[in-house]
Design a protein around this motif. Structure first.
Motif: not given
Length: 366
Positions: A182-185, A190-194, A239-247, A293-296
């Motif tokens: 997951l960490y290697e996603t 330019g994206h700060a989060a997935a 929409s997206f779910n922010p319960g898991v974030i890779i930042a 529109k600015r997230h992976s």
């Protein structure tokens, strides 16, 4: 006589050169032995205090994987299960940052230190609710939605200042795969989060009651408000779910993401910008605005959602749940409440509370 003197001088010079070489070699040997002893002094006492399993984890190769999770007193069992699942299933060098209120610290420490979780690498950070002054509504009817700890994810670079990348996990998840994956996603430039998009599968719409608008931006934001209209966002955007974030914390800081999120929190506290349809949590709408529109995207296998919503048990097969890398009981029904689906999966990772304060509720308890 002159030749003899020359020979004597040469011999003296050779002797001096030899002594210099010997001295240098002795110094190098001394430095080497000193370094070996110094390293031993640093390592051996540290290892002696840990079990063999902890030494294996500490010696794991690769960069440190920073994971942030919050710990509220009434949900502490969820935190324990989440941490245990990550720790058990990963050989990576994982370091947890646990953000918790001051009155939960002693309970959390007792649970961690008196179970096998004493092997886990973690630090406890006290959450300061004053951080949110003027940023969330004072309306008492919104207290559940405005639980201070839910906003800790907005401050990832504050709690994990030295990392370039981090993972945020809700407390109602269990991880069945190696979190290194997951960490290697990969995040786009330019994206700060997935995040995980809530339209990434045909079944997602059916899982969220009401379908349609409830999984898109209109379910969270009031598009009749001028401040939202000016953003030019499409209401039907998934929409997206922010319960898991890779930042990507470097991008997060460079783009002032925390300050942007605070701006929308403050504005909402003055002018209600959120839709009442799905904005039961006040944390998702600001994230939807800032990351529009600015997230992976996160691999769907790494965030199987809606296990805490009505009907989830009929939507997923047991085989599908077992194959998923991360399970999330988002929704009203939590696995420690005895009313959610696949509670038996969560039970595998729960560790009984040695203090006896926390007990999962079970339908068929004696």
């Amino acid at each position: 006589m002159t030749l003899r003197r020359v020979n004597v001088v040469i011999l003296i010079l050779l002797a001096v050169a030899f002594l210099i070489i010997v001295q240098r070699n002795l110094l190098k040997l001394s430095d080497f032995l000193h370094k070996e002893n110094s390293d031993a002094e640093q390592i051996l006492p540290f290892e002696a205090e840990l079990s063999p399993q902890a030494r294996l984890k500490t010696g794991a190769k690769g960069e440190e994987i920073s994971v942030l999770i919050t710990a509220a007193e009434d949900r502490l069992g969820g935190v324990i299960a989440a941490i245990n699942s990550v720790h058990h299933n990963s050989k990576a060098n994982v370091a947890f940052t646990i953000v918790t209120p001051n009155d939960t610290v002693d309970h959390l420490k007792a649970w961690m230190s008196n179970t096998k979780l004493k092997e886990v690498k973690y630090k406890i950070v006290i959450f300061q609710p004053e951080l949110l002054n003027g940023k969330i509504p004072k309306d008492t009817s919104m207290l559940d939605a405005a639980k201070p700890l839910t906003f800790a994810r907005f401050y990832l670079p504050v709690y994990i200042p030295d990392a370039e990348k981090a993972i945020y996990l809700d407390d109602d998840v269990v991880v069945q795969g190696d979190i290194q994956e997951l960490y290697e996603t990969s995040l786009k430039p330019g994206h700060a989060a997935a995040f995980s998009d809530d339209c990434d599968s045909a079944s997602a719409k059916g899982i969220v009651r009401g379908a349609g608008n409830q999984i898109n931006y209109m379910g969270f934001l009031d598009f009749k408000k001028e401040a939202i209209k000016k953003l030019g966002m499409r209401a039907n955007t998934c929409s997206f779910n922010p319960g898991v974030i890779i930042a990507n914390l470097t991008e997060w800081k460079n783009q002032n993401i925390t300050q942007q999120l605070e701006h929308w929190m403050e504005l909402n506290s003055q002018v209600d910008l959120y839709s009442s349809t799905l904005a039961e949590s006040l944390t998702t709408p600001p994230l939807l605005i800032v990351f529009y529109k600015r997230h992976s995207s996160i691999d769907p296998r790494w965030h199987l959602r809606h296990l805490g919503t009505t009907g989830a048990g009929n939507r997923y097969s047991a085989q599908y749940v077992r194959a998923a890398k991360l399970l999330h009981w988002n929704g009203h029904y939590k696995p420690w409440m005895g009313t959610s689906s696949f509670t038996e999966v969560w039970d595998q990772w729960f560790i009984p509370d040695p203090t006896g304060k926390f007990h999962p509720v079970r339908r068929h308890a004696d």
